[in-house]
Design an enzyme around this catalytic site. Structure first.
Site, PDB file in Angstrom:
ATOM      1  N   TYR A 141       0.972  -1.343   0.070  1.00 31.61           N
ATOM      2  CA  TYR A 141      -0.031  -0.094  -0.125  1.00 31.61           C
ATOM      3  C   TYR A 141       0.842   1.206   0.068  1.00 31.61           C
ATOM      4  O   TYR A 141       0.411   2.540  -0.160  1.00 31.61           O
ATOM      5  CB  TYR A 141      -0.976   0.091   1.171  1.00 31.61           C
ATOM      6  CG  TYR A 141      -2.002  -0.974   1.247  1.00 31.61           C
ATOM      7  CD1 TYR A 141      -2.220  -1.872   0.207  1.00 31.61           C
ATOM      8  CD2 TYR A 141      -2.756  -1.313   2.087  1.00 31.61           C
ATOM      9  CE1 TYR A 141      -3.322  -2.682   0.195  1.00 31.61           C
ATOM     10  CE2 TYR A 141      -3.845  -2.169   2.139  1.00 31.61           C
ATOM     11  CZ  TYR A 141      -3.978  -3.168   1.104  1.00 31.61           C
ATOM     12  OH  TYR A 141      -5.052  -3.968   0.987  1.00 31.61           O
ATOM     13  N   LYS A 192       3.149 -15.568   1.787  1.00 36.63           N
ATOM     14  CA  LYS A 192       2.891 -16.258   0.522  1.00 36.63           C
ATOM     15  C   LYS A 192       4.494 -16.508   0.012  1.00 36.63           C
ATOM     16  O   LYS A 192       4.978 -15.999  -1.153  1.00 36.63           O
ATOM     17  CB  LYS A 192       2.266 -15.231  -0.560  1.00 36.63           C
ATOM     18  CG  LYS A 192       1.961 -16.047  -1.994  1.00 36.63           C
ATOM     19  CD  LYS A 192       0.833 -16.917  -1.676  1.00 36.63           C
ATOM     20  CE  LYS A 192       0.604 -17.803  -2.839  1.00 36.63           C
ATOM     21  NZ  LYS A 192      -0.426 -18.783  -2.788  1.00 36.63           N
ATOM     22  N   ASP A 248      -5.293  -6.954   5.682  1.00 33.56           N
ATOM     23  CA  ASP A 248      -6.407  -5.956   5.525  1.00 33.56           C
ATOM     24  C   ASP A 248      -7.657  -7.091   4.984  1.00 33.56           C
ATOM     25  O   ASP A 248      -8.648  -6.558   5.568  1.00 33.56           O
ATOM     26  CB  ASP A 248      -6.070  -5.153   4.329  1.00 33.56           C
ATOM     27  CG  ASP A 248      -7.248  -4.080   4.127  1.00 33.56           C
ATOM     28  OD1 ASP A 248      -8.265  -3.987   4.579  1.00 33.56           O
ATOM     29  OD2 ASP A 248      -6.903  -3.294   2.740  1.00 33.56           O
ATOM     30  N   ASP A 252     -11.123  -8.341   7.787  1.00 29.97           N
ATOM     31  CA  ASP A 252     -12.466  -8.097   7.245  1.00 29.97           C
ATOM     32  C   ASP A 252     -13.137  -9.333   7.272  1.00 29.97           C
ATOM     33  O   ASP A 252     -14.426  -9.454   7.858  1.00 29.97           O
ATOM     34  CB  ASP A 252     -12.379  -7.384   5.950  1.00 29.97           C
ATOM     35  CG  ASP A 252     -12.608  -5.956   6.126  1.00 29.97           C
ATOM     36  OD1 ASP A 252     -12.024  -5.379   7.149  1.00 29.97           O
ATOM     37  OD2 ASP A 252     -13.207  -5.477   5.361  1.00 29.97           O
TER      38      ASP A 252
END
Ligand code: NAD
Length: 361
Positions: A141, A192, A248, A252
């Protein structure tokens, strides 16, 4: 020694729910001599209306000198047409970056009394209590270079950069291990590493940091598997730590395992444990001013503040017990109401938690 809390109610239902959290903290403060002092400040649209900016200097000064920040929520239709640079949400981003709050804690707790609110089967989620620690100030981000460029063949290409330095990984890992030590001492690091070199380094550094915390059992999981496990058998997790983007998405998904947005607290911490505590929901303009918002997410955020910034585990446990007791007493705000329960206002829910504390929770 006094501990100063900057109280920033913000917009919409913010002032209503924060008032109830302060009520609960004041009750504990009196009973347990915690030394808490409160000072109010403006943020978001409320600050814009007075100072022409959503994050005034006075609020920054207050937040910096305080030991912790309790925030309601910001935003609302009144300020949506403003230039993006002065929209309420800028206040939130401003305070997070000024205080260097890089460690975002998002618990997903499902109170057994509310198991029906989840879309998952009650036996999969009843009693769920997991914590997702998301890196908040780095990763894809924020990575440079980024943008949309024109290729030689005339086609546009979008690009972002996933980048983490060792020190960034190290500090979020320390934060997550310390949190695991305050819970059930199991930490799962999500990456990952089979595809992304950046998260190969993530795995390596988290493993190294783990040597400082022999009392915490560390495991690793690829993010695709973690997403699957979160909906298949979420109770297998205690604490998860992951990158900004993975966190993120996973947080959620995890929060929705519980089905009730008005119940979920959060914390954002700096390297020294100073933090900002706020519910995960927004300012709910549709119900603002009606006295019907659920204050429990904010009350539980205040509990996290006692646990993670002030190291007052007993006081934090008492808040959680008192919330449980209020739910056991069948009081419900409208968002979690079901038949057979007693529908209560925001203030009555706060009172129910305070009564439970006074009764010995
Ligand atoms: P929201 O979370 O404010 O509301 C979503 C829905 O959930 C609404 O129907 C609302 O009534 C309900 N809800 C939320 N909190 C509740 C509570 N405590 N009790 C009962 N019901 C509750 O999200 P939104 O509608 O997308 O956004 C509204 C405003 O909030 C926007 O301006 C948005 O930018 C802002 N926002 C702020 C934050 C923050 O301050 N951290 C986070 C998200 C959204």
């Amino acid at each position: 020694m006094t501990k100063k809390i900057a109280v920033l109610p913000g917009d919409g239902i913010g002032p209503e729910i924060v008032a109830e959290a302060v009520k609960v903290l004041e009750c504990l403060n009196a009973e347990m001599n915690l030394g808490l002092v409160f000072e109010n400040g403006l943020i978001g649209g409320a600050a814009y209306d007075v100072h022409g900016t959503p994050f005034p200097q006075q609020t920054l000064d207050l937040a910096k000198e305080a030991d912790a920040v309790l925030l309601g929520a910001v935003g609302g239709p009144k300020w949506e047409s403003l230039d993006i640079s002065v929209r309420p949400e800028k206040g939130l981003l401003g305070i997070r970056s000024e205080l260097q709050l890089f460690s975002n804690l998002r618990p997903a707790i499902l109170y057994p009394q509310l198991a029906d609110a989840s879309t998952l089967k009650p036996e999969v989620v009843a009693g769920l209590d997991i914590m997702i620690v998301r890196e908040l100030t780095g990763g894809i981000y924020f990575g440079q270079p980024r943008g949309i460029r024109m290729l030689e063949n005339g086609e546009r290409q979008g690009f972002n950069t996933l980048v983490y330095s060792e020190s960034e990984i190290r500090r979020i890992a320390h934060s997550a291990f310390r949190i695991a030590q305050k819970r059930n001492r199991r930490l799962c690091s999500v990456d990952k590493a089979n595809v992304l070199e950046c998260t190969e380094l993530w795995r390596e550094v988290v493993t190294e940091v783990g040597k400082d915390y022999p009392d915490v059992a560390l495991s690793h999981m690829y993010v695709d598997n973690a997403a699957m496990q979160l909906v298949r058998a979420p109770k297998q997790f205690d604490v998860l730590v992951t990158t900004n983007m993975f966190g993120d998405i996973l947080s959620d998904a995890a929060s929705m395992l519980t089905g009730s947005i008005g119940m979920l607290p959060s914390a954002s911490l700096d390297a020294n444990g100073k933090g900002m505590y706020e519910p995960i929901h927004g300012s709910a303009p549709d119900i603002a001013g009606k006295g019907i918002a659920n204050p429990l997410a904010t009350i539980l955020s205040a509990g996290m503040m006692l646990r993670y910034t002030f190291n007052q585990a007993e006081a934090a446990d008492r808040i959680e017990k008192a919330v449980n007791a209020a739910l056991d007493a069948k009081v419900r705000t409208a968002d979690i109401y079901s038949e057979g329960m007693t529908k209560v206002s925001t203030a009555q829910m706060g009172d129910a938690v305070v009564s439970a504390l006074r009764a010995g929770a």
